[in-house]
Design an enzyme around this catalytic site. Structure first.
Site, PDB file in Angstrom:
ATOM      1  N   SER A 131      34.977  31.878  42.495  1.00  0.00           N
ATOM      2  CA  SER A 131      34.962  31.945  43.966  1.00  0.00           C
ATOM      3  C   SER A 131      35.902  33.039  44.467  1.00  0.00           C
ATOM      4  CB  SER A 131      35.337  30.586  44.571  1.00  0.00           C
ATOM      5  OG  SER A 131      36.717  30.307  44.438  1.00  0.00           O
ATOM      6  N   ALA A 190      35.343  27.773  37.971  1.00  0.00           N
ATOM      7  CA  ALA A 190      34.713  27.680  39.296  1.00  0.00           C
ATOM      8  C   ALA A 190      35.595  28.325  40.358  1.00  0.00           C
ATOM      9  CB  ALA A 190      34.464  26.219  39.647  1.00  0.00           C
ATOM     10  N   TYR A 191      36.896  28.051  40.275  1.00  0.00           N
ATOM     11  CA  TYR A 191      37.849  28.590  41.250  1.00  0.00           C
ATOM     12  C   TYR A 191      37.928  30.115  41.136  1.00  0.00           C
ATOM     13  CZ  TYR A 191      42.484  29.437  43.349  1.00  0.00           C
ATOM     14  OH  TYR A 191      43.539  29.907  44.095  1.00  0.00           O
ATOM     15  N   SER A 192      38.073  30.596  39.900  1.00  0.00           N
ATOM     16  CA  SER A 192      38.206  32.032  39.693  1.00  0.00           C
ATOM     17  C   SER A 192      36.936  32.767  40.124  1.00  0.00           C
ATOM     18  CB  SER A 192      38.525  32.293  38.215  1.00  0.00           C
ATOM     19  OG  SER A 192      38.790  33.648  38.004  1.00  0.00           O
TER      20      SER A 192
END
Ligand SMILES: NC(=O)c1ccc[n+]([C@@H]2O[C@H](COP(=O)([O-])OP(=O)(O)OC[C@H]3O[C@@H](n4cnc5c(N)ncnc54)[C@H](OP(=O)(O)O)[C@@H]3O)[C@@H](O)[C@H]2O)c1
Length: 260
Positions: free
Chosen positions: A171, A167-169
């Site tokens: 974004s 999810a972080y990557s």
């Protein structure tokens, strides 16, 4: 065919030294943003420190900037709130006369396998990291003065593809896409746009919740055999923001000690 160069634009400061360059640093209350505030202040910038919630830390960042030789104010602004971000830019312009550099360091991370991630967490993360970046660079694109620079934050994990960072990557992949298109949309404005993509960097946001074994493993990965520091990254940002770094445009700078 003539070759167009503007050497005077490379060498000349944008304005007399009595009127310093002005920077807005989102996420300026902690970690990489905090260190960047101090670094830019040491270069003589007037700095508007953006923060989400922690007023005491933001005020401490202002004090450090003043001690380093600059001027600074702290302004609370959720980066995903377009009205709050417009007010942050208004405050910088009212206090210091304009905006030359925008460093968008505010961001959040959450680690979980894709199969298990709560979609409410995904929405929340992407609200800060994607919408927040869009809102900040939208204001920056409208307001940064000629000779200026916009610096966003990705992560080296976009290339490293560590498990649990889905999810972080994702974004931050959006941040990279947005930043490179912004650089092209700024044609004719004499304003650069670049993303800095740190590797593991020892900030509170990074260290929180990681055990000793994980930190040792991550520190061993780069050939330089340590974690990055906020100062390592602040130096890269200061260079990109400076006239000396102005020929770097539309790039993702992976500042990570050579991690593979
Ligand atoms: N540290 C690393 O290893 C690493 C690696 C790659 C990329 N990055 C990226 O580098 C940037 C800085 O990371 P960091 O480790 O220095 O972060 P950090 O220590 O966790 O600090 C985060 C900062 O962002 C602010 N913030 C969070 N959500 C916000 C929101 N919605 N609106 C406005 N401000 C908000 C926080 O303000 P408050 O203090 O008020 O909450 C704080 O100043 C982030 O974009 C991060 O994704 C970090």
């Amino acid at each position: 065919m003539p070759i167009h160069t503007s050497p005077d634009r490379i060498a000349a400061p944008a304005r007399p030294s009595s009127s310093p360059r002005v920077a807005i640093v989102t996420g300026g209350s902690r970690g990489i943003g905090r260190r960047t505030v101090g670094r830019l202040a040491a270069d003589g910038y007037a700095v508007a420190v953006g923060y989400a919630a922690d007023r005491d830390e933001a005020e401490a960042a202002v004090k450090e900037a003043v001690t380093a030789g600059g001027r600074a104010i702290a302004v609370r602004a959720d980066v995903a709130d377009e009205h709050a971000v417009a007010a942050l830019f208004d405050a910088a312009e009212a206090e210091f006369g304009g905006v030359d550099v925008v460093v968008h360091a505010a961001g959040r991370a959450h680690m979980a396998p894709i199969a298990e991630l709560d979609l409410a967490v995904l929405d929340d993360l992407h609200r800060t990291n994607i919408r927040g970046t869009f809102v900040v660079v939208q204001q920056a694109a409208r307001r940064v003065r000629p000779g200026g620079a916009i610096v966003t934050f990705s992560t080296s994990v976009v290339g490293l593809a560590f498990p649990d960072y889905g999810a972080y990557s994702a974004s931050k992949g959006a941040v990279e896409a947005l930043t490179l298109i912004l650089a092209r949309e700024l044609r004719g404005r004499d304003v650069t746009a670049n993303a800095v993509a740190p590797g593991p960097t020892a900030t509170d946001g990074f260290l929180d919740g990681k055990d000793e074994e994980t930190l040792t493993r991550l520190a061993a990965r780069p050939p330089l055999e340590r974690l990055g520091t906020p100062a390592d990254i602040a130096e890269v940002v200061a260079f990109l923001a400076s006239p000396a770094g102005h020929w770097i445009n539309g790039q993702v700078v992976r500042a990570n000690g050579g991690i593979i």
